[in-house]
Design a protein around this motif. Structure first.
Motif: not given
Length: 551
Positions: A455-472
């Motif tokens: 599963k691709l994700c950020a560690p618990e308690g962290m965010f990945d919204d910037c990563v997802m936006s750049m990936a899009l």
């Protein structure tokens, strides 16, 4: 005597200290302490290397305040009981070895010392209770090694009410991975909030050097030479650095030991928070760049240039403070991040307006919005305010008609567990090809983004919204420019192990499918076998006749 602030006269005029050689000497500010004193504010976060003397300085400052300022309520919190005892012993050492008359002391316990003449109190405790500090009034607060607290975020809520009007609040620590302290550092670095970030690398300590012997040549790695040139370090400093690093590493390839050393003795802020080698993005070309323009939550790093193509990725959130809505703009040539918007209170409709606004600024950029969850409303709004020809489309089969399968065109990219690997690998590809990241928060998320049990994700308690936006946005670049960007030119490694002779197409295909490298390229990057063959050939999987050492 070096004076950065008035309290420095009190510290150096009244106190004595045990130096690193365990000799009692007059308290004279070292170079790092003086640098901090000059730059200190009322709300500070200190990110530092080990043994630079900050705790000694702040203890002296707070004790000096108790002795010279009425109604001082000074508090030092540490990460555990042992550290608390060390702080208390150090303060009592200052009092015992004071120059001149001894101060009048009232209550003197294992955690608290009172000075009745000034109605002042010095409390030293352990950060083990969320309720610590409620009902008290704190004038000076020092949270020592704050990155190692069990619940720094919870403690902030309980103690900051008592310290709301404090003259001085200092959070000081070495790094301890990606946690709440790291988030506070990142926020302060972006000048967001009341705290000022002070970073003191290992080379700020003037004692961190070792003399060279006549004709001595240091075994410097390429990264050491780059570090030396970037930070203008001397060979004597580098000798200390590589000698200290060797103490942390069990063998030359000990990655964990090396990362621990860089955390304890960082050269840069990014190095301090560098995590283990299990991260998904191994190459991240980051450059700390100040925005040329900032409007609220919008950061502009590069202005739009006529004729260039731009792609925007939009990752929606509910706008209720749980996660972030992010808009990231990338330039296709040169590959670089040019702008971003990030806020946790922006609702999907508002984020679509923000994406459309940035799209118009950047030459009617191609926008790739997330189409599921909160993105369903966001895409519906976006298509009404922005040309649909400039919005990402996907084809989905609906039913099989008389003339064959029929497809329906939908706007936006559907982010699922099945589609996530493609978009993340696309972003990884462009990062390896030199996509420059300028936003510190985006860089922070890229550093910790990982693959955990598939599963691709950020560690618990962290965010990945910037990563997802750049990936899009990376998906958008792949659609606009299907050709892969050229790989950086590197010297091919000398042939090692088995050399594969490609006598015909069938042999080549067999090698592709039966080689670990070939299977990896097909699985991770969806490459056609012919493309895999070209990639493997570039990495020296070529004809045996090309290598004189081949048998």
């Amino acid at each position: 005597m070096r004076i950065g602030r008035p309290i420095d006269r009190v510290i150096q005029g009244m106190f004595r200290i045990a130096n690193k050689q365990a000799v009692t000497v007059d308290f004279i500010l070292n170079d790092v302490q003086y640098q901090y004193s000059v730059a200190a504010t009322s709300r500070d976060i200190i990110l530092k290397a080990r043994r630079e003397g900050f705790s000694s300085y702040i203890r002296g400052e707070f004790l000096g305040a108790c002795l010279t300022e009425e109604n001082t309520r000074a508090v030092i919190l540490s990460q555990d009981t042992e550290a608390t005892m060390k702080h208390l012993a150090a303060v009592k050492f200052y009092i015992k070895h004071m120059k001149g008359l001894q101060p009048q002391i009232g209550y003197n316990s294992r955690n608290e010392i009172t000075f009745p003449k000034m109605d002042s109190t010095f409390y030293i405790g352990t950060a083990g209770s969320k309720t610590f500090g409620r009902g008290d009034t704190i004038t000076h607060l020092h949270m020592s090694e704050a990155a190692f607290y069990d619940d720094l975020k919870g403690l902030q809520g309980s103690i900051m009410e008592a310290a709301a009007h404090a003259k001085r609040i200092v959070l000081e620590s070495t790094a301890n991975g990606y946690n709440f302290f790291q988030k506070m550092c990142q926020k302060a670095r972006q000048h967001d909030g009341s705290y000022t970030l002070h970073f003191f690398p290992w080379y700020a300590d003037e004692s961190n050097y070792l003399p060279l012997f006549a004709g001595e040549q240091l075994p410097l790695l390429d990264e050491d030479i780059e570090r030396m040139e970037r930070h203008h370090l001397t060979m004597e400093q580098m000798k200390w650095y590589i000698t200290k690093r060797a103490d942390f590493m069990e063998h030359p390839n000990d990655v964990e030991g090396k990362l621990l050393f860089q955390q304890e003795y960082p050269t840069s802020i990014e190095e301090a928070f560098k995590s283990s080698g299990a991260n998904f993005f191994r190459t991240i070309p980051y450059e700390a760049l100040e925005p040329v323009d900032r409007q609220g939550h919008t950061f502009i790093y590069r202005p739009a240039i006529p004729g260039r193509r731009y792609v925007i990725g939009v990752d929606y959130s509910g706008g209720i403070g749980q996660d972030y809505g992010v808009v990231t703009a990338l330039c296709t040539d040169p590959l670089e991040q040019v702008a971003c918007y990030r806020d946790c209170w922006t609702e999907p409709e508002q984020l679509s307006y923000k994406a459309a606004e940035l799209g118009r600024v950047y030459n009617m950029a191609y926008i790739v919005p997330e189409a599921n969850n909160h993105g369903t409303l966001g895409v519906d709004v976006l298509k009404r305010i922005y040309p649909q020809s400039h919005i990402y489309k996907r084809d989905i089969p609906v039913r099989k008609g008389v003339n064959g399968p029929k497809k329906k065109t939908m706007l936006g990219y559907l982010t699922t567990e099945a589609s996530k690997p493609y978009m993340c690998n696309a972003l990884s590809l462009y990062l390896r090809r030199g996509l420059k990241i300028y936003d510190a928060e985006a860089y922070s998320e890229l550093q910790v983004f990982m693959e955990d049990e598939g599963k691709l994700c950020a560690p618990e308690g962290m965010f990945d919204d910037c990563v997802m936006s750049m990936a899009l946005a990376a998906v958008g670049i792949r659609k606009l420019i299907p050709e892969l960007p050229k790989a950086p030119v590197i010297s091919p490694p000398p042939p090692q192990g088995v050399i594969y002779p490609f006598d015909n197409a069938k042999d080549a295909l067999d090698i592709v499918l039966n080689t670990r490298r070939g299977r990896e390229l097909i699985k991770r990057f969806y490459m056609h076998p012919s493309s895999v063959l070209s990639e493997m050939s570039r990495l020296n999987y070529g004809r045996a006749s090309k290598h004189p050492t081949a048998k």
